[in-house]
Design a protein around this motif. Sequence first.
Motif, PDB file in Angstrom:
ATOM      1  N   ASN A  30       0.531  -0.926   0.029  1.00  0.00           N
ATOM      2  CA  ASN A  30       0.160   0.019   0.321  1.00  0.00           C
ATOM      3  C   ASN A  30       1.385   1.471   0.160  1.00  0.00           C
ATOM      4  OD1 ASN A  30      -1.970   2.083   0.500  1.00  0.00           O
ATOM      5  ND2 ASN A  30      -2.841   0.853   2.563  1.00  0.00           N
ATOM      6  N   THR A  32      -0.566   4.701  -0.299  1.00  0.00           N
ATOM      7  CA  THR A  32      -1.633   5.248   0.435  1.00  0.00           C
ATOM      8  C   THR A  32      -0.979   6.084   2.100  1.00  0.00           C
ATOM      9  OG1 THR A  32      -2.664   4.498  -0.990  1.00  0.00           O
ATOM     10  CG2 THR A  32      -3.815   6.143   0.523  1.00  0.00           C
ATOM     11  N   ALA A  36      -6.012   2.560   5.281  1.00  0.00           N
ATOM     12  CA  ALA A  36      -5.124   0.855   4.950  1.00  0.00           C
ATOM     13  C   ALA A  36      -6.468   0.206   3.918  1.00  0.00           C
ATOM     14  CB  ALA A  36      -4.888  -0.177   6.628  1.00  0.00           C
ATOM     15  N   THR A 111      -1.122   0.788   5.718  1.00  0.00           N
ATOM     16  CA  THR A 111      -0.357   2.154   5.481  1.00  0.00           C
ATOM     17  C   THR A 111       0.874   3.098   5.020  1.00  0.00           C
ATOM     18  OG1 THR A 111      -0.278   3.456   7.700  1.00  0.00           O
ATOM     19  CG2 THR A 111      -2.240   3.181   6.229  1.00  0.00           C
TER      20      THR A 111
END
Length: 180
Positions: A30, A32, A36, A111
């Motif tokens: 991920n 970002t 999450a 995240t």
Amino acid sequence: AIHKIDGKQFDGDVGALVRLNTVEEWTIRNFTPTIAHPFHIHINPFQVVEQFQPNDKLSDGTTAKYITDPKSRTSDDQCLLDPKDPDTWKPCTGKPSSTDAIWWDVFPIPTALKATDADKQPINDPDGNQIVIPGYFKMRSRFVDYAGFYVIHCHILAHEDRGMMTVVEVAPSQSPYSHH
């Protein structure tokens, strides 16, 4: 916003091909820093064997466990991630964190962490973009009882609808069209 898996927005093409009667380990990342994404796989459950959560806190609940500049260190328990060396982007404590041998079909992808120096200024790559250290989990799955197609996607409907989905094909070990 456009959401993607493996850098590609959903178009109906097969994004992952696996063979029936095999076991595979995938790393689900991920990039970002704010969400999450709940990874969801249809048909085939998986076990999580490792997690890396670069935004983890120490036991005091407020101090960052991972730092990207040695000058940011405020505790001997903090771990340094070198923003320019992806080989350091992993759990720093002895045994990688994992969950018990639970079979999952949805699991949150931890995240990402934006690399900053001790003054909280971005640490950039050579192109001038801030370096982002992805959170991830590693999963193992057995492909043993279903040949065919299904999807993996973000379980947030708006993300799935915007393209965060791909097709998995489970193919027989030998083509049914082969000549004997």
